[in-house]
Design a protein around this motif. Sequence first.
Motif, short mmCIF file in Angstrom:
data_model
loop_
_atom_site.label_atom_id
_atom_site.label_comp_id
_atom_site.label_asym_id
_atom_site.label_seq_id
_atom_site.Cartn_x
_atom_site.Cartn_y
_atom_site.Cartn_z
N GLY A 24 -9.16 -2.94 5.79
CA GLY A 24 -8.84 -2.41 4.46
C GLY A 24 -7.54 -1.62 4.46
O GLY A 24 -6.78 -1.70 3.50
N HIS A 25 -7.29 -0.88 5.53
CA HIS A 25 -6.05 -0.12 5.65
C HIS A 25 -4.84 -1.04 5.64
O HIS A 25 -3.84 -0.77 4.96
CB HIS A 25 -6.09 0.71 6.93
CG HIS A 25 -4.84 1.48 7.19
ND1 HIS A 25 -3.89 1.09 8.10
CD2 HIS A 25 -4.36 2.63 6.63
CE1 HIS A 25 -2.90 1.95 8.11
NE2 HIS A 25 -3.15 2.90 7.24
N LYS A 26 -4.93 -2.15 6.37
CA LYS A 26 -3.81 -3.11 6.40
C LYS A 26 -3.60 -3.74 5.03
O LYS A 26 -2.46 -3.87 4.56
CB LYS A 26 -4.07 -4.19 7.44
CG LYS A 26 -2.94 -5.20 7.56
CD LYS A 26 -3.24 -6.26 8.60
CE LYS A 26 -2.05 -7.22 8.75
NZ LYS A 26 -1.63 -7.84 7.50
N LEU A 27 -4.70 -4.13 4.38
CA LEU A 27 -4.58 -4.74 3.05
C LEU A 27 -3.99 -3.77 2.04
O LEU A 27 -3.14 -4.14 1.22
CB LEU A 27 -5.95 -5.23 2.58
CG LEU A 27 -6.54 -6.43 3.33
CD1 LEU A 27 -7.95 -6.71 2.86
CD2 LEU A 27 -5.67 -7.67 3.15
N LEU A 28 -4.42 -2.51 2.11
CA LEU A 28 -3.89 -1.51 1.17
C LEU A 28 -2.41 -1.24 1.44
O LEU A 28 -1.63 -1.03 0.50
CB LEU A 28 -4.70 -0.23 1.28
CG LEU A 28 -6.07 -0.23 0.59
CD1 LEU A 28 -6.84 1.03 0.92
CD2 LEU A 28 -5.92 -0.39 -0.92
N LYS A 29 -2.02 -1.23 2.71
CA LYS A 29 -0.60 -1.04 3.01
C LYS A 29 0.23 -2.21 2.49
O LYS A 29 1.32 -2.01 1.93
CB LYS A 29 -0.41 -0.90 4.53
CG LYS A 29 -0.77 0.47 5.09
CD LYS A 29 -0.40 0.60 6.55
CE LYS A 29 1.09 0.62 6.74
NZ LYS A 29 1.47 0.84 8.16
N ASP A 30 -0.29 -3.43 2.66
CA ASP A 30 0.42 -4.60 2.13
C ASP A 30 0.51 -4.52 0.60
O ASP A 30 1.56 -4.85 0.02
CB ASP A 30 -0.29 -5.89 2.55
CG ASP A 30 -0.21 -6.14 4.05
OD1 ASP A 30 0.67 -5.53 4.70
OD2 ASP A 30 -1.01 -6.93 4.57
N LYS A 31 -0.59 -4.09 -0.02
CA LYS A 31 -0.57 -3.95 -1.49
C LYS A 31 0.44 -2.90 -1.91
O LYS A 31 1.20 -3.10 -2.87
CB LYS A 31 -1.98 -3.57 -1.98
CG LYS A 31 -2.04 -3.33 -3.49
CD LYS A 31 -3.43 -2.89 -3.91
CE LYS A 31 -3.46 -2.60 -5.41
NZ LYS A 31 -4.79 -2.17 -5.88
N ARG A 32 0.46 -1.76 -1.22
CA ARG A 32 1.41 -0.70 -1.55
C ARG A 32 2.85 -1.19 -1.42
O ARG A 32 3.69 -0.92 -2.28
CB ARG A 32 1.17 0.49 -0.63
CG ARG A 32 2.07 1.69 -0.91
CD ARG A 32 2.03 2.66 0.26
NE ARG A 32 2.51 2.03 1.49
CZ ARG A 32 2.43 2.58 2.69
NH1 ARG A 32 1.86 3.77 2.84
NH2 ARG A 32 2.89 1.96 3.75
N ASP A 33 3.14 -1.92 -0.34
CA ASP A 33 4.50 -2.41 -0.13
C ASP A 33 4.90 -3.40 -1.22
O ASP A 33 6.04 -3.38 -1.73
CB ASP A 33 4.62 -3.07 1.24
CG ASP A 33 4.43 -2.07 2.37
OD1 ASP A 33 4.55 -0.86 2.11
OD2 ASP A 33 4.14 -2.50 3.51
N GLU A 34 3.97 -4.29 -1.60
CA GLU A 34 4.28 -5.27 -2.65
C GLU A 34 4.43 -4.57 -4.01
O GLU A 34 5.31 -4.93 -4.81
CB GLU A 34 3.18 -6.32 -2.73
CG GLU A 34 3.37 -7.38 -3.82
CD GLU A 34 4.65 -8.18 -3.65
OE1 GLU A 34 5.11 -8.77 -4.65
OE2 GLU A 34 5.20 -8.23 -2.53
N LEU A 35 3.60 -3.58 -4.28
CA LEU A 35 3.74 -2.81 -5.53
C LEU A 35 5.09 -2.11 -5.58
O LEU A 35 5.73 -2.06 -6.63
CB LEU A 35 2.61 -1.79 -5.64
CG LEU A 35 1.24 -2.31 -6.07
CD1 LEU A 35 0.18 -1.22 -5.93
CD2 LEU A 35 1.27 -2.83 -7.50
#
Length: 222
Positions: free
Chosen positions: A26-37
């Motif tokens: 979940g941490h990795k997915l959230l970091k990817d989401k944050r970077d894309e946002l």
Amino acid sequence: MPATNVNPTRMELTRLKKKLVTALRGHKLLKDKRDELMRQFLDLVRENMALRKTVEQGIREANRNLVLARSSMSDEAVRVAFMAPKQEVSLSIATRNVMSVEIPVYTAHTRTSDSNDIYSYGYAFTSSDLDDAVKKLADLLPDMLKLAQSEKSCQLLASEIEKTRRRVNALEHVLIPRMETDIKYITMKLDENERSSQVRLMKVKDMMLEETHHYKERQASL
């Protein structure tokens, strides 16, 4: 420090390890989401700056033409010119999903398709500067809608970025370290219990051997 309510059992250790794997994913997915946002947000900010410059320049030019028109026309004539508008604009709002954020999409619809319907007056008693002001404002409408859409999208994305950032930080600095500490604590307790059990077994074995040895000595003396 481990949590005070951690039960140092193998079942709890297995549960925490599975929970840690899920938290890391979940941490990795959230970091990817944050970077894309952030990427989407920066693109929108650049678009917003360009649109704002265009709209502000257009409004300045329209205001300049309107001032020139009012200098050559009476206030009453200007009011009468806009009393009976021929064109009507309606706005429809849709949404599109950007990384789980619903951002608005504005679309303008005119009542008629004739571009000359933006002029609600005749040309005989009005100034050409008034025509230029109306035309500039009409041409600016699509960019003004895009600007409003872009600014609202920036607000929504910024809010989602902040939420995602807090979740990433909570996982990275609180939850994951706490689970790792609990896992280490349980592992150490289980190892300690295993060593204690081995020591007890060895002592029991020694006692049994000692008892057996003395028993054999007593049998031999008889």
